[in-house]
Write an enzyme that holds these catalytic residues in place. Structure first.
Site, PDB file in Angstrom:
ATOM      1  N   ARG A  91      56.911 -92.196  24.681  1.00  0.00           N
ATOM      2  CA  ARG A  91      55.763 -91.622  23.960  1.00  0.00           C
ATOM      3  C   ARG A  91      56.208 -90.696  22.837  1.00  0.00           C
ATOM      4  O   ARG A  91      55.383 -90.176  22.090  1.00  0.00           O
ATOM      5  CB  ARG A  91      54.882 -90.842  24.944  1.00  0.00           C
ATOM      6  CG  ARG A  91      54.253 -91.691  26.029  1.00  0.00           C
ATOM      7  CD  ARG A  91      52.783 -91.402  26.180  1.00  0.00           C
ATOM      8  NE  ARG A  91      52.510 -90.023  26.455  1.00  0.00           N
ATOM      9  CZ  ARG A  91      52.032 -89.543  27.607  1.00  0.00           C
ATOM     10  NH1 ARG A  91      51.786 -90.385  28.600  1.00  0.00           N
ATOM     11  NH2 ARG A  91      51.786 -88.272  27.761  1.00  0.00           N
ATOM     12  N   ARG A 136      77.220-105.004  36.274  1.00  0.00           N
ATOM     13  CA  ARG A 136      76.126-104.553  37.150  1.00  0.00           C
ATOM     14  C   ARG A 136      74.807-105.212  36.779  1.00  0.00           C
ATOM     15  O   ARG A 136      74.651-105.752  35.690  1.00  0.00           O
ATOM     16  CB  ARG A 136      75.949-103.040  36.980  1.00  0.00           C
ATOM     17  CG  ARG A 136      77.023-102.224  37.642  1.00  0.00           C
ATOM     18  CD  ARG A 136      76.872-100.779  37.261  1.00  0.00           C
ATOM     19  NE  ARG A 136      77.771 -99.945  38.041  1.00  0.00           N
ATOM     20  CZ  ARG A 136      78.162 -98.732  37.681  1.00  0.00           C
ATOM     21  NH1 ARG A 136      77.734 -98.203  36.548  1.00  0.00           N
ATOM     22  NH2 ARG A 136      78.976 -98.037  38.444  1.00  0.00           N
ATOM     23  N   ASP A 175      41.538 -95.711  26.817  1.00  0.00           N
ATOM     24  CA  ASP A 175      40.337 -96.119  27.562  1.00  0.00           C
ATOM     25  C   ASP A 175      39.521 -94.930  28.092  1.00  0.00           C
ATOM     26  O   ASP A 175      38.286 -94.946  28.028  1.00  0.00           O
ATOM     27  CB  ASP A 175      40.685 -97.108  28.681  1.00  0.00           C
ATOM     28  CG  ASP A 175      41.859 -96.646  29.513  1.00  0.00           C
ATOM     29  OD1 ASP A 175      42.524 -95.665  29.131  1.00  0.00           O
ATOM     30  OD2 ASP A 175      42.114 -97.265  30.557  1.00  0.00           O
ATOM     31  N   THR A 208      47.238 -96.128  22.170  1.00  0.00           N
ATOM     32  CA  THR A 208      47.979 -96.076  23.440  1.00  0.00           C
ATOM     33  C   THR A 208      49.259 -96.900  23.344  1.00  0.00           C
ATOM     34  O   THR A 208      49.261 -97.982  22.736  1.00  0.00           O
ATOM     35  CB  THR A 208      47.166 -96.573  24.662  1.00  0.00           C
ATOM     36  OG1 THR A 208      48.061 -96.759  25.763  1.00  0.00           O
ATOM     37  CG2 THR A 208      46.456 -97.891  24.445  1.00  0.00           C
ATOM     38  N   ILE A 209      50.317 -96.371  23.939  1.00  0.00           N
ATOM     39  CA  ILE A 209      51.559 -97.154  23.998  1.00  0.00           C
ATOM     40  C   ILE A 209      51.375 -98.356  24.931  1.00  0.00           C
ATOM     41  O   ILE A 209      52.158 -99.289  24.887  1.00  0.00           O
ATOM     42  CB  ILE A 209      52.773 -96.320  24.477  1.00  0.00           C
ATOM     43  CG1 ILE A 209      52.601 -95.817  25.899  1.00  0.00           C
ATOM     44  CG2 ILE A 209      53.086 -95.189  23.517  1.00  0.00           C
ATOM     45  CD1 ILE A 209      53.900 -95.348  26.552  1.00  0.00           C
ATOM     46  N   ASP A 210      50.331 -98.318  25.786  1.00  0.00           N
ATOM     47  CA  ASP A 210      50.163 -99.385  26.777  1.00  0.00           C
ATOM     48  C   ASP A 210      49.611-100.678  26.155  1.00  0.00           C
ATOM     49  O   ASP A 210      49.719-101.747  26.749  1.00  0.00           O
ATOM     50  CB  ASP A 210      49.205 -98.939  27.893  1.00  0.00           C
ATOM     51  CG  ASP A 210      49.661 -97.670  28.581  1.00  0.00           C
ATOM     52  OD1 ASP A 210      50.862 -97.351  28.491  1.00  0.00           O
ATOM     53  OD2 ASP A 210      48.814 -96.991  29.198  1.00  0.00           O
ATOM     54  N   MET A 259      56.938 -97.658  30.881  1.00  0.00           N
ATOM     55  CA  MET A 259      55.544 -97.320  31.200  1.00  0.00           C
ATOM     56  C   MET A 259      54.621 -98.505  30.892  1.00  0.00           C
ATOM     57  O   MET A 259      55.096 -99.602  30.637  1.00  0.00           O
ATOM     58  CB  MET A 259      55.127 -96.095  30.387  1.00  0.00           C
ATOM     59  CG  MET A 259      55.636 -94.780  30.942  1.00  0.00           C
ATOM     60  SD  MET A 259      54.918 -93.437  29.970  1.00  0.00           S
ATOM     61  CE  MET A 259      55.237 -92.064  31.062  1.00  0.00           C
ATOM     62  N   GLY A 286      46.872 -89.474  26.766  1.00  0.00           N
ATOM     63  CA  GLY A 286      48.325 -89.335  26.562  1.00  0.00           C
ATOM     64  C   GLY A 286      48.670 -89.475  25.087  1.00  0.00           C
ATOM     65  O   GLY A 286      48.078 -90.298  24.390  1.00  0.00           O
ATOM     66  N   GLU A 309      56.072-100.307  34.949  1.00  0.00           N
ATOM     67  CA  GLU A 309      55.891 -99.350  36.060  1.00  0.00           C
ATOM     68  C   GLU A 309      54.842 -99.813  37.082  1.00  0.00           C
ATOM     69  O   GLU A 309      54.839 -99.348  38.222  1.00  0.00           O
ATOM     70  CB  GLU A 309      55.525 -97.966  35.516  1.00  0.00           C
ATOM     71  CG  GLU A 309      54.202 -97.950  34.758  1.00  0.00           C
ATOM     72  CD  GLU A 309      53.838 -96.587  34.179  1.00  0.00           C
ATOM     73  OE1 GLU A 309      54.565 -95.608  34.374  1.00  0.00           O
ATOM     74  OE2 GLU A 309      52.793 -96.521  33.511  1.00  0.00           O
TER      75      GLU A 309
HETATM   76  O1  F6P Z   1      48.633 -94.360  29.058  1.00  0.00           O
HETATM   77  C1  F6P Z   1      49.842 -93.917  28.514  1.00  0.00           C
HETATM   78  C2  F6P Z   1      50.818 -93.536  29.603  1.00  0.00           C
HETATM   79  O2  F6P Z   1      52.025 -93.130  28.994  1.00  0.00           O
HETATM   80  C3  F6P Z   1      51.095 -94.624  30.636  1.00  0.00           C
HETATM   81  O3  F6P Z   1      51.955 -95.618  30.180  1.00  0.00           O
HETATM   82  C4  F6P Z   1      51.616 -93.816  31.779  1.00  0.00           C
HETATM   83  O4  F6P Z   1      51.411 -94.472  33.002  1.00  0.00           O
HETATM   84  C5  F6P Z   1      50.787 -92.544  31.716  1.00  0.00           C
HETATM   85  O5  F6P Z   1      50.316 -92.451  30.377  1.00  0.00           O
HETATM   86  C6  F6P Z   1      51.543 -91.289  32.083  1.00  0.00           C
HETATM   87  O6  F6P Z   1      50.670 -90.226  32.054  1.00  0.00           O
HETATM   88  P1  F6P Z   1      51.129 -88.700  32.147  1.00  0.00           P
HETATM   89  O7  F6P Z   1      51.510 -88.276  30.755  1.00  0.00           O
HETATM   90  O8  F6P Z   1      49.925 -87.993  32.650  1.00  0.00           O
HETATM   91  O9  F6P Z   1      52.289 -88.635  33.071  1.00  0.00           O
END
Ligand code: F6P
Length: 386
Positions: A291, A178, A119, A141-143, A185, A15, A238
């Site tokens: 992203r 609310r 990864d 990775t943003i994760d 993500m 990604g 998520e």
């Molecule tokens: O690993 C980066 C990420 O943006 C995750 O946070 C997310 O779950 C996944 O990729 C989404 O992947 P795709 O771009 O295939 O929808």
């Protein structure tokens, strides 16, 4: 006759995220300025190496890309050289194209390959290293879930975007009294939820690592209302799930090395909170917005440092390594030590402790401390294992 110029290849896999172009730019500049090396870029990650699709990249190609999101090389999260999907009739067959990748690499007369990825890309790279390819990895990775590095580039930019979104959600939450659920993500790791939740002043943060107790979440909302704060912000990773429940899978992409895509748990959280408290809830799923866009200043510097460190490793023939940031200093680790492993949020993480000191709810019931609840839960889970 002088020695022939060294040539290095570069690719971006998995990604995308802000900062990829900053790494490519740094690689090209350091390769040329420090070592007089040539650089070629493979298109769409390992797909380009397998199908021999590439382009020469010189300084003029990377001029003006520092602030640009995405990747000028393109990327793919389906091109695993060891398990490459090929459409046959109506269905995919999976072929080992690693030898083809190796042959293409050799035919181009390359001395090294810098693979920028997460990864999945690192697992494929480790496999190719064991077949003799001289690869250096750069963690993206943003994760923020790669082991061995303090942080991956892309994460800070995603936190900045999520924080801005949460700031905006605050005003409408306040006006309408609310509960606003903001889903970010992060896959199986809660780093994005935790950092954006704290930076954005969220009230409740739900992370995949800590299954939430819905009564605890509702009590936190009611307590805020009792204090006269007539709105709440719930930041949800998520991969979050209730105690005893499952993660919500939004789709399965069979050609992807990790087929599962998560997303949508926030609708469940909203329905439960609304049902139990009678307070109106709304859901915002930030998704791929996180992203996109320009990298933050922090990510531009980190990405640039990573790119330059990767070129130095390649020049020193230190292959099979991933560049990492370790206690603020550039370092490297063997790829096989990091590939296939996830860095997750732990109970004793300093930012978790920060959130608890701020009085945020992290998913535990009101009458049990966060530490106690998750120690007990971990004990129960361990007890269930064979
Ligand atoms: O690993 C980066 C990420 O943006 C995750 O946070 C997310 O779950 C996944 O990729 C989404 O992947 P795709 O771009 O295939 O929808």
């Amino acid at each position: 006759m002088g020695k022939p110029k060294k040539r290095i290849g570069v690719l971006t896999g998995g990604g995308d995220c802000p900062g990829l172009n900053a790494v490519i730019r740094a690689i090209v500049k350091a390769a040329q300025n420090d070592y007089g090396m040539e650089v070629i870029g493979f298109k769409d990650g390992y797909e380009g190496l397998i199908l021999n699709r590439y382009q020469e990249i010189s300084s003029k190609d990377v001029s003006g890309v520092l602030a640009r999101g995405g990747t000028i090389l393109g990327t793919s999260n389906r091109a695993d050289p060891f398990n490459y999907p090929v459409l046959e009739g109506d269905d995919y067959v999976y072929l080992d194209r690693s030898s083809q990748a190796t042959r293409n690499f050799e035919a181009l007369g390359l001395d090294a390959l810098i693979a920028i990825g997460g990864d999945g890309t690192m697992a494929a790279s480790a496999g190719l290293v064991s077949k003799g390819l001289p690869i250096v990895g750069v963690p993206k990775t943003i994760d923020n879930d790669l082991v061995g590095t303090d942080v991956t580039f892309g994460f800070d930019s995603a936190v900045v975007t999520a924080t801005e979104a949460i700031d905006k959600i605050h005003t409408t939450a306040q006006s309408h009294h609310r509960v606003m659920i903001v889903e970010v993500m992060g896959r199986y790791a809660g780093w994005l939820a935790l950092y954006a939740g704290v930076a954005g002043g969220g009230d409740i943060i739900l992370m995949p690592e800590f299954p939430y107790d819905i009564d605890g979440v509702c009590d936190a909302v009611r307590n805020r209302n009792a204090q006269g704060k007539t709105f709440s912000i719930v930041v949800v990773g998520e991969g979050a799930r209730p105690v005893g429940g499952e993660m919500v899978v939004s789709r399965k992409i069979k050609t992807s090395p990790d087929a599962i895509r998560l997303g949508g748990i926030s609708h469940q959280v909203a329905a439960q909170i609304e049902g139990l408290t009678n307070i109106e809830c709304r859901v915002t799923i930030l998704g791929h917005l996180l992203r996109g866009g320009s990298p933050s200043a922090f990510d531009r510097i980190l990405a640039t440092r990573f790119g330059i460190a990767a070129v130095h490793l390649a020049a020193e023939n230190k292959f099979g390594h991933l560049v990492v940031l370790s206690h603020g200093v550039m370092d490297s680790l063997p790829l096989e030590e990091v590939a296939g492993k996830l860095r997750l949020v732990t109970v004793d993480d300093p930012v978790v402790k920060t959130a608890l000191s701020l009085g945020l709810c992290l998913g535990n019931p009101e009458d049990t401390s966060f530490e106690e609840f998750y120690a007990e839960l971990a004990g129960k889970q361990a007890g269930r294992e064979p």
